[in-house]
Write a protein that holds these residues in place. Structure first.
Motif, mmCIF file in Angstrom:
data_model
loop_
_atom_site.group_PDB
_atom_site.id
_atom_site.type_symbol
_atom_site.label_atom_id
_atom_site.label_comp_id
_atom_site.label_asym_id
_atom_site.label_seq_id
_atom_site.Cartn_x
_atom_site.Cartn_y
_atom_site.Cartn_z
ATOM 1 N N ASP A 398 12.188 -58.120 -65.564
ATOM 2 C CA ASP A 398 11.637 -58.593 -64.285
ATOM 3 C C ASP A 398 10.915 -59.932 -64.413
ATOM 4 O OD1 ASP A 398 12.533 -56.147 -63.303
ATOM 5 O OD2 ASP A 398 10.566 -55.183 -63.517
ATOM 6 N N ILE A 399 10.631 -60.341 -65.637
ATOM 7 C CA ILE A 399 9.860 -61.574 -65.825
ATOM 8 C C ILE A 399 10.633 -62.788 -65.328
ATOM 9 C CG2 ILE A 399 8.832 -63.093 -67.576
ATOM 10 C CD1 ILE A 399 8.255 -60.517 -69.217
ATOM 11 N N ALA A 400 11.913 -62.864 -65.683
ATOM 12 C CA ALA A 400 12.717 -64.033 -65.297
ATOM 13 C C ALA A 400 12.786 -64.214 -63.782
ATOM 14 C CB ALA A 400 14.121 -63.927 -65.908
ATOM 15 N N PRO A 401 13.185 -63.189 -63.014
ATOM 16 C CA PRO A 401 13.243 -63.408 -61.562
ATOM 17 C C PRO A 401 11.883 -63.676 -60.926
ATOM 18 C CG PRO A 401 13.666 -61.093 -62.086
ATOM 19 C CD PRO A 401 13.702 -61.855 -63.377
ATOM 20 N N THR A 402 10.811 -63.129 -61.519
ATOM 21 C CA THR A 402 9.473 -63.373 -60.969
ATOM 22 C C THR A 402 9.071 -64.832 -61.146
ATOM 23 O OG1 THR A 402 8.835 -61.089 -61.494
ATOM 24 C CG2 THR A 402 7.066 -62.655 -61.043
ATOM 25 N N ILE A 403 9.271 -65.361 -62.349
ATOM 26 C CA ILE A 403 8.929 -66.769 -62.594
ATOM 27 C C ILE A 403 9.747 -67.675 -61.692
ATOM 28 C CG2 ILE A 403 9.138 -68.626 -64.305
ATOM 29 C CD1 ILE A 403 8.245 -66.629 -66.429
ATOM 30 N N LEU A 404 11.042 -67.399 -61.571
ATOM 31 C CA LEU A 404 11.886 -68.257 -60.742
ATOM 32 C C LEU A 404 11.473 -68.190 -59.276
ATOM 33 C CD1 LEU A 404 15.421 -67.726 -62.340
ATOM 34 C CD2 LEU A 404 13.788 -69.580 -62.723
ATOM 35 N N GLU A 405 11.139 -66.999 -58.797
ATOM 36 C CA GLU A 405 10.682 -66.892 -57.403
ATOM 37 C C GLU A 405 9.383 -67.658 -57.209
ATOM 38 O OE1 GLU A 405 9.454 -63.640 -53.943
ATOM 39 O OE2 GLU A 405 9.962 -62.938 -55.965
ATOM 40 N N ARG A 406 8.478 -67.573 -58.172
ATOM 41 C CA ARG A 406 7.190 -68.259 -58.027
ATOM 42 C C ARG A 406 7.348 -69.769 -57.943
ATOM 43 N NH1 ARG A 406 3.892 -71.142 -57.143
ATOM 44 N NH2 ARG A 406 1.673 -71.201 -57.749
ATOM 45 N N VAL A 407 8.290 -70.344 -58.694
ATOM 46 C CA VAL A 407 8.449 -71.803 -58.677
ATOM 47 C C VAL A 407 9.465 -72.258 -57.631
ATOM 48 C CG1 VAL A 407 7.828 -71.916 -61.113
ATOM 49 C CG2 VAL A 407 10.253 -71.921 -60.473
ATOM 50 N N GLY A 408 10.037 -71.315 -56.896
ATOM 51 C CA GLY A 408 10.965 -71.675 -55.831
ATOM 52 C C GLY A 408 12.354 -72.013 -56.299
ATOM 53 N N ALA A 409 12.804 -71.385 -57.395
ATOM 54 C CA ALA A 409 14.147 -71.630 -57.920
ATOM 55 C C ALA A 409 14.987 -70.367 -57.774
ATOM 56 C CB ALA A 409 14.083 -72.038 -59.392
ATOM 57 N N LEU A 410 16.249 -70.533 -57.433
ATOM 58 C CA LEU A 410 17.135 -69.384 -57.278
ATOM 59 C C LEU A 410 17.616 -68.898 -58.640
ATOM 60 C CD1 LEU A 410 19.319 -70.562 -54.250
ATOM 61 C CD2 LEU A 410 17.575 -68.763 -54.240
ATOM 62 N N PRO A 411 17.805 -67.581 -58.807
ATOM 63 C CA PRO A 411 18.343 -67.057 -60.066
ATOM 64 C C PRO A 411 19.851 -67.256 -60.120
ATOM 65 C CG PRO A 411 18.041 -65.270 -58.516
ATOM 66 C CD PRO A 411 17.508 -66.508 -57.841
ATOM 67 N N TYR A 412 20.431 -67.026 -61.291
ATOM 68 C CA TYR A 412 21.888 -67.033 -61.414
ATOM 69 C C TYR A 412 22.424 -65.636 -61.125
ATOM 70 C CZ TYR A 412 20.060 -66.010 -66.113
ATOM 71 O OH TYR A 412 19.326 -65.530 -67.173
ATOM 72 N N TYR A 413 23.709 -65.574 -60.826
ATOM 73 C CA TYR A 413 24.340 -64.282 -60.578
ATOM 74 C C TYR A 413 24.382 -63.484 -61.879
ATOM 75 C CZ TYR A 413 27.751 -60.826 -59.063
ATOM 76 O OH TYR A 413 28.382 -59.654 -58.744
ATOM 77 N N GLY A 414 24.071 -62.206 -61.792
ATOM 78 C CA GLY A 414 24.088 -61.359 -62.977
ATOM 79 C C GLY A 414 22.710 -61.032 -63.501
ATOM 80 N N MET A 415 21.672 -61.640 -62.944
ATOM 81 C CA MET A 415 20.309 -61.291 -63.348
ATOM 82 C C MET A 415 19.983 -59.918 -62.774
ATOM 83 S SD MET A 415 16.911 -63.717 -63.049
ATOM 84 C CE MET A 415 17.562 -64.985 -64.132
#
Length: 522
Positions: A398-415
């Motif tokens: 969950d760390i990766a999607p949380t950091i990306l959401e906080r900085v306003g960046a979209l995740p890649y498919y498959g996360m």
């Protein structure tokens, strides 16, 4: 100053969630980490997705389960083809740095031994996937035998600035070893375990190192992190710095004043082997080995030992943890002195825990327990007011999607992780369970094959199944938080076991590779 926040991510190695002052530990001193917790949010139910170094570190970086990211057990590298959330930050304009233990590639020269039967395979095409062409030697000891600084090709899993520390304790390698050789002509004598300072500890992995505090790996990582923060203070780009300490992982080698900072007699073993009323096969096997006086020759293998030796390991682990806390304090002061603290999110986490006395065990192994599965996680965001405590479930993926959401960046498919940003805001989290995958690379006591386990952790229970075995485990963690009575074979709880097995089945289906993203062709 960038509108996007900097991120400074501290990680320790093999560090139990309850071994911090802010988590209620009565002895270990961690004032700097405690200060972060007091200013930010401390998670009380943060779990790994594998209680082993390489698989869980890969889960953190990719946001994907070990069964799909490629690093299923220690010794298997994270494929170079894998994207990480750091890759996303990098293309979003972040300066990225990895300082310390990475462990995305093997860093020992011990051969991998497969002891279970393997089918015959085609010599020309032995694997299901074609090779990606990488030799995966950037963390291997042979890469650092020369004095010339090894330039790691970048981006290295998303990182452009890389200072690697491989191994553990006073025998670390990588860039640290190259630096140590430049600082001490007697470096071999300092690292020689047969040349350690005299001591009266009997714990098998207690070594009173002759490496002084200023040359110990923790100090090298501290100084490299401070240097990086100073160098990029004038940059217009935000940064993501991953600062990873290889302690308090065994062997237990706190240097200098940290060796005798804590007295073993001040610690207690509250959960001896006898506390488990329904011990599974591996616990029984470890107990027999202890009774027979057998200590594993493999220093990476968990073992059961006496109360005195556990207390010694506790005291020395506390010394290593306090040394890390002091280093973090120095790094945070540099962050403040360079004017970057007001725009820097600070994270503190560990890759997995340590039994450290749970049922008389030390280290980690194929016995699931909260001591190895639950880890510290602290998030401090200077620009947002957050909850002091988050009690909901959260996990490494969950760390990766949380950091990306906080900085306003979209995740890649498959996360595959779920953002826990709402828990930081004091709201309930999305996660109703945590799936923990645990695949070992060797046979352990109590098993006739390499253990392969799946664990389901819910707010009230822990369920464990073993591939190829006729036993499992089920604990009511609300009534039995120490996990001392398995309900697996209790007919009264048959319906509960059935419901949790179904939930585990669904969780394992969720963990299946969700890709690839379909591409259109002209």
């Amino acid at each position: 100053m960038s509108e996007r926040p900097n991120i400074l991510y501290f990680m320790t190695d093999q560090h139990r969630a309850d071994w911090l002052g802010c988590a209620g530990h009565p002895i270990v001193k961690t004032p700097n980490i405690d200060r972060l917790a007091n200013r930010g949010t401390r998670f009380t139910n943060f779990y790994v997705n594998s209680p082993i170094c390489m698989p869980n570190r890969a889960a953190v970086m990719t946001g994907r389960y070990p069964s799909v990211n490629g690093a299923r057990h220690n010794g298997l590298p994270l494929p170079q083809s894998a994207n990480t959330f750091v890759d996303v930050l990098r293309v979003e304009g972040y300066d990225t740095a990895s300082i310390g233990k990475s462990h995305h590639q093997p860093f020992t020269d011990r051969p991998m031994v497969r002891t279970d039967e393997q089918p015959s395979v085609n010599a020309n095409i032995p694997e299901a996937k074609k090779s990606d062409g990488s030799d995966y030697l950037h963390e291997h000891p042979a890469t650092y035998v020369h004095d010339d600084f090894h330039e790691v090709p970048t981006p290295y899993y998303g990182f452009d600035h890389v200072r690697l520390v491989t191994g553990h304790s006073d025998e670390c390698g990588g860039h640290y070893l190259q630096w140590l050789r430049s600082k001490a002509s007697d470096w071999q004598e300092l690292r020689d375990r047969n040349n350690q300072h005299a001591h009266n500890f009997s714990c098998p992995q207690a070594r009173r190192t002759k490496i002084p505090e200023n040359l110990y790996p923790t100090s090298y990582i501290r100084d490299e992190a401070k240097s990086y923060l100073k160098d990029r203070a004038s940059s217009d780009n935000p940064f993501f710095a991953f600062v990873s300490f290889p302690d308090p992982h065994h062997p237990f080698t706190p240097p200098g004043k940290y060796w005798d900072m804590y007295d073993p007699e001040d610690f207690s073993v509250d959960l001896p082997y006898e506390a488990h009323k329904t011990p599974p096969a591996q616990l029984q096997a470890w107990k027999k080995l202890m009774d027979d006086g057998v200590v594993p020759s493999n220093e990476q293998q968990a073992f059961m030992t006496s109360e005195r030796e556990i207390k010694e390991a506790m005291a020395l682990s506390a010394g290593m943890i306090t040394m890390i806390d002091d280093a973090i304090g120095d790094i945070l002061k540099t962050l403040e002195d360079t004017g970057q603290a007001d725009n820097t999110i600070i994270i503190f986490n560990s890759d997995h825990g340590d039994y450290l006395g749970a049922f008389s065990l030390l280290l980690k192994g194929p016995f699931s327990h909260s001591s190895v599965n639950r880890v510290p996680f602290i998030w401090f965001d200077p620009r947002r007011e957050t909850a002091k405590i988050a009690d909901g479930l959260a996990a490494s993926i969950d760390i990766a999607p949380t950091i990306l959401e906080r900085v306003g960046a979209l995740p890649y498919y498959g996360m595959q992780g779920l953002s826990f940003l709402q828990q930081l805001n004091g709201e309930p989290g999305e996660r109703g369970h945590v799936l923990i995958e645990h695949e070992e690379n060797k046979v352990y006591p109590g098993f006739d094959r390499r253990p392969n386990m799946r664990n389901l952790v819910t707010p009230s229970h822990r369920l464990t199944i073993y591939k190829g075995q006729d036993f499992g485990e089920l604990y009511d963690t609300e009534k039995d938080p120490d996990e001392t009575i398995s309900l697996w074979s209790d007919p009264v709880h048959a319906n509960l076991k059935s419901d949790l097995l179904f939930a585990l089945n669904q969780a394992m289906l969720d963990a299946i590779e969700p890709g690839p993203w379909p591409r259109r062709f002209a």
